[in-house]
Design an enzyme around this catalytic site. Structure first.
Site, mmCIF file in Angstrom:
data_model
loop_
_atom_site.group_PDB
_atom_site.id
_atom_site.type_symbol
_atom_site.label_atom_id
_atom_site.label_comp_id
_atom_site.label_asym_id
_atom_site.label_seq_id
_atom_site.Cartn_x
_atom_site.Cartn_y
_atom_site.Cartn_z
ATOM 1 N N ILE A 138 -11.955 3.755 20.792
ATOM 2 C CA ILE A 138 -13.412 2.986 20.775
ATOM 3 C C ILE A 138 -13.876 2.556 21.638
ATOM 4 O O ILE A 138 -15.111 2.787 22.032
ATOM 5 C CB ILE A 138 -13.481 2.250 19.476
ATOM 6 N N TYR A 169 -2.395 -7.791 10.000
ATOM 7 C CA TYR A 169 -3.386 -7.086 10.508
ATOM 8 C C TYR A 169 -4.792 -7.347 9.685
ATOM 9 O O TYR A 169 -5.996 -7.653 10.273
ATOM 10 C CB TYR A 169 -3.125 -5.709 10.514
#
Length: 281
Positions: free
Chosen positions: A13, A159
């Site tokens: 990304i 996470y």
């Protein structure tokens, strides 16, 4: 033309974001762990805008300290900071600073980098700070006694917790800096085919093989939208998904937890000798 700093821009990304923003004529500053890789990517993606590469390793607070000094000493005044880098780590391992890898990479290092660059960011009108979060924040929970997995650890839970921290950090930046004209945004890029999860085993290692995964170009669209849209059309402190403001849940709405996270993050840095309140001379 804007000056834009991006972490984690040598792949996925971040690389797609840097490429598109360079094509639009912006000056791109890449913070890369590996200089050669950073320079290779810079040559590959450079279009109209100028690209510079600085070496900075998010797993090392000393490295973040040094790279932020190098950027500031070079006279770079960013219009936009995109805290893009991040990852999920299945095993509990620790950085050289003694923090669990995901906690430092996904939150604490970006917190420190942002604080170090703030004196220059504050000089730019309508400056933007963009933090990559995730829908994973919905199953995240902040336990201030378990930030490093002291009581229990799961890669996925950690996470989720760190992506929740990204949201809370975004909200804190908005609350603290809105009078200064700085705008902050959190982003869900989507489920993207990158190197994400490649450092793990089991189901996480299969992440990039799943058929519904987006391309990096698609995953970068919301970050690019936020970097290029006029601030008066955006909502500072908000969470964006598919380039639209999206509701968040649970602890992400609690400004007291956001403030506590901010204070603890500063205390952790100061305990390691990396005070983040002002830039050292």
């Amino acid at each position: 033309m804007k000056t834009i700093i991006i972490t984690g821009a040598t792949s996925g990304i971040g690389r797609a974001t840097a490429k598109k923003l360079s094509e639009q004529g912006n000056e791109i500053i890449l913070i890369a762990r590996d200089l050669n890789k950073g320079q290779t990517v810079a040559k590959e993606i450079q279009s109209v805008g100028k690209i510079q590469v600085f070496v900075g390793d998010l797993a090392s607070l000393k490295s973040i300290h040094n790279v932020s000094n190098e950027i500031l000493d070079a006279g770079i005044t960013p219009d936009i900071l995109i805290n893009n880098a991040g990852g999920i780590f299945n095993n509990k391992i620790f950085t050289e600073d003694g923090f669990e890898w995901g906690f430092q990479i996904n939150h604490l290092a970006h917190f420190y980098l942002t604080k170090r660059l703030l004196p220059e960011i504050l000089k730019k009108p309508e400056a933007k700070i963009i933090n990559l979060s995730s829908e994973a924040h919905k199953f995240g929970k902040i336990d201030f006694e378990n930030l490093n997995g002291e009581k229990s650890f799961s890669g996925m839970r950690q996470y989720g917790a760190t992506k929740l921290m990204n949201l809370l950090f975004t909200k804190s930046l908005h609350e603290k800096l809105k009078v200064s004209g700085i705008n902050s945004y959190a982003v869900h890029p989507g489920v993207v085919r990158t190197g994400f999860g490649s450092n793990n085993t089991g189901i996480l290692a299969l992440f990039n093989k799943m058929p519904f995964i987006l391309t990096p170009d698609k995953g970068a669209e919301t970050s690019i939208f936020l970097a290029t849209e006029k601030v008066e059309k955006l909502e500072s402190g908000a969470y964006y998904k598919k380039s639209k403001v999206t509701p968040t849940t649970g602890q992400s709405l609690d400004l007291k937890i956001a403030e506590q996270l901010w204070n603890i993050s500063e205390e952790l840095l100061e305990a390691k000798g990396f005070g983040s309140r002002i830039r050292s001379t």
